[in-house]
Design a protein around this motif. Sequence first.
Motif, short mmCIF file in Angstrom:
data_model
loop_
_atom_site.label_atom_id
_atom_site.label_comp_id
_atom_site.label_asym_id
_atom_site.label_seq_id
_atom_site.Cartn_x
_atom_site.Cartn_y
_atom_site.Cartn_z
N ALA A 39 0.82 -1.21 0.00
CA ALA A 39 0.00 0.00 0.00
C ALA A 39 0.86 1.27 0.00
CB ALA A 39 -0.93 0.00 1.20
N LEU A 40 2.12 1.15 0.41
CA LEU A 40 3.02 2.29 0.42
C LEU A 40 3.86 2.39 -0.85
CD1 LEU A 40 4.31 1.97 4.10
CD2 LEU A 40 2.64 3.61 3.23
N ALA A 41 3.77 1.39 -1.72
CA ALA A 41 4.62 1.35 -2.91
C ALA A 41 4.16 2.34 -3.97
CB ALA A 41 4.65 -0.06 -3.48
N GLY A 42 5.04 2.62 -4.92
CA GLY A 42 4.76 3.65 -5.91
C GLY A 42 4.15 3.16 -7.20
N GLY A 43 4.09 1.84 -7.43
CA GLY A 43 3.48 1.32 -8.64
C GLY A 43 4.45 0.68 -9.61
N ALA A 44 5.74 0.73 -9.34
CA ALA A 44 6.70 0.01 -10.18
C ALA A 44 6.61 -1.48 -9.87
CB ALA A 44 8.11 0.51 -9.95
N VAL A 45 6.58 -2.30 -10.91
CA VAL A 45 6.47 -3.76 -10.75
C VAL A 45 7.81 -4.35 -11.15
CG1 VAL A 45 5.21 -5.84 -11.43
CG2 VAL A 45 4.01 -3.66 -11.21
N ASP A 46 8.69 -4.57 -10.17
CA ASP A 46 10.05 -5.06 -10.43
C ASP A 46 10.14 -6.55 -10.15
OD1 ASP A 46 11.26 -2.49 -11.03
OD2 ASP A 46 11.08 -2.04 -8.90
N ASP A 47 11.06 -7.21 -10.87
CA ASP A 47 11.42 -8.58 -10.54
C ASP A 47 12.71 -8.63 -9.74
OD1 ASP A 47 12.85 -7.73 -12.72
OD2 ASP A 47 12.40 -9.46 -13.98
N VAL A 48 13.68 -7.81 -10.12
CA VAL A 48 14.91 -7.63 -9.34
C VAL A 48 15.05 -6.14 -9.07
CG1 VAL A 48 16.03 -9.66 -10.34
CG2 VAL A 48 16.35 -7.43 -11.42
N PRO A 49 15.81 -5.76 -8.04
CA PRO A 49 16.00 -4.33 -7.77
C PRO A 49 16.52 -3.59 -9.00
CG PRO A 49 16.78 -5.63 -5.93
CD PRO A 49 16.45 -6.60 -7.02
N TRP A 50 15.89 -2.47 -9.31
CA TRP A 50 16.21 -1.79 -10.57
C TRP A 50 17.64 -1.26 -10.60
CZ3 TRP A 50 17.59 3.35 -11.16
CH2 TRP A 50 17.40 4.20 -10.08
N GLU A 54 20.42 -1.44 -13.69
CA GLU A 54 21.18 -0.31 -14.22
C GLU A 54 22.67 -0.60 -14.25
OE1 GLU A 54 19.50 3.56 -14.85
OE2 GLU A 54 19.27 1.67 -15.95
N ARG A 55 23.18 -1.20 -13.16
CA ARG A 55 24.61 -1.53 -13.12
C ARG A 55 24.96 -2.56 -14.18
NH1 ARG A 55 23.82 -1.19 -7.42
NH2 ARG A 55 23.62 -3.45 -7.25
N ALA A 56 24.13 -3.58 -14.33
CA ALA A 56 24.39 -4.61 -15.33
C ALA A 56 24.34 -4.04 -16.73
CB ALA A 56 23.39 -5.75 -15.18
N ALA A 57 23.38 -3.13 -16.99
CA ALA A 57 23.27 -2.53 -18.32
C ALA A 57 24.50 -1.70 -18.66
CB ALA A 57 22.00 -1.67 -18.39
N ARG A 58 25.02 -0.99 -17.66
CA ARG A 58 26.24 -0.20 -17.91
C ARG A 58 27.42 -1.11 -18.23
NH1 ARG A 58 24.33 3.08 -13.56
NH2 ARG A 58 25.70 2.00 -12.11
N LEU A 59 27.53 -2.22 -17.51
CA LEU A 59 28.65 -3.14 -17.74
C LEU A 59 28.55 -3.79 -19.11
CD1 LEU A 59 28.92 -4.88 -14.25
CD2 LEU A 59 30.56 -3.29 -15.26
N LEU A 60 27.32 -4.12 -19.53
CA LEU A 60 27.13 -4.83 -20.80
C LEU A 60 26.94 -3.89 -21.98
CD1 LEU A 60 24.73 -7.67 -19.57
CD2 LEU A 60 27.20 -7.82 -20.01
#
Length: 415
Positions: A39-50, A54-60
């Motif tokens: 009920a306190l969440a903002g509405g993002a539906v994540d499977d892993v922490p975003w 981001e770190r993986a995308a920068r590396l790859l």
Amino acid sequence: MDRSILVIGAGVAGLAAAWSARRRGAQVTVVSAGVGETALAGGAVDDVPWEQLERAARLLGGDLPAGDLAPAARQLTAELGLWDVPQGAAARIATVAGRIRPARGRDRALLDLGPLRRTRVLIPRAARGAWDADALAEALSDEPFARARGLRFLPVDAPVLRFDDERRIADGDLAARHDDPARLSWLLERLHQALDAAGGAGAILLGPWLGARAPRAEALSARLGVPVGEALIGAGSPAGLRFEAARDALLAAIGATHRHGRVRAVSAGDAGPGHPGDGVLVHVDGEDVPLAADAVILAIGGIAGGGIAYAPPAHRAGPDLPARGAVPFALSIAAPVTLGDARGPLGVVSSMHGPELDVVAWPRGDRPGALEAVGVRCDGVRAAPGILAAGATIAGRARTVLDAVTTGLRAGAEA
């Protein structure tokens, strides 16, 4: 006789557990005491922490492909009717902090920037304390994702607030006003005017105001002809209100009983004649007779949701020293389970001040901090005979919506 399952907690994990158990013919009762993590969440539906994405995308050097949902998770999502989790693609969501972050899915009221290319996104100005369209437009335009996709964010004058009190009321109250079709039509006319004055745009980004009972952004977008949606905020988003409305409708549709009450303890006991095993008893404040069930699922959240309490020995200190050392965290209800983190069970600390939170509390690299990892130690989702856990209640699990769905579905199936 059908098995009786009692789910404690009515967030995403509790809902998934109840839905899964009902699919298998169990009699399900959900007990919740009020606002929790979902009920306190903002509405993002994540499977892993975003942040990990981001770190993986920068590396790859590029975005990672999004895996599809398991069939049961996709069916639950479809029946809930609140989230958009497209197959094989991730969403890109603008936050009020000026970031554009990836998400596996989103509340349908949030604006997905992923499909946009080389266009402008209008941000209407509004005299609200938490909304600065000019600063937000500058920050979002400077995001690497926006520069790579040719997105420009433009603050515009548009009277999206209708009454003087809307400068001060909470986001949830303003969102509730847009559940009124007449008010939504009024906003539609103002957004049409803003588009005409700006010479067109590819999308419009608003604050978290588009519906409290259901996401109204899709209807607004269809009538306007361009995508309209909310920016992501932190705790207190109307996305939590929309989840609660969708959850209540789904629990009623599947025939699960939803009771309001604060559970104080879970103990072994007799579930009654015709039930295999010894069963479990659930003691609720204000009720003399405990609730009996064949199994109980703990879906009470972690530290953020109040399921785990920080309780260092100093809290029980006398004039000089605490009576004895103690584990610095405790489950918010009495239950025969063991607390731990990703590394193992928690131990007694030697200091009366508890653990060094400035050292262990916060994440470092890929290692989660103690405040994220502490929970109930489980073998899969099984915490003790007759007691299972789901979502952020489990030690060491990712604190994300889709992980809560996954563990909730499993707990409901195994209960």
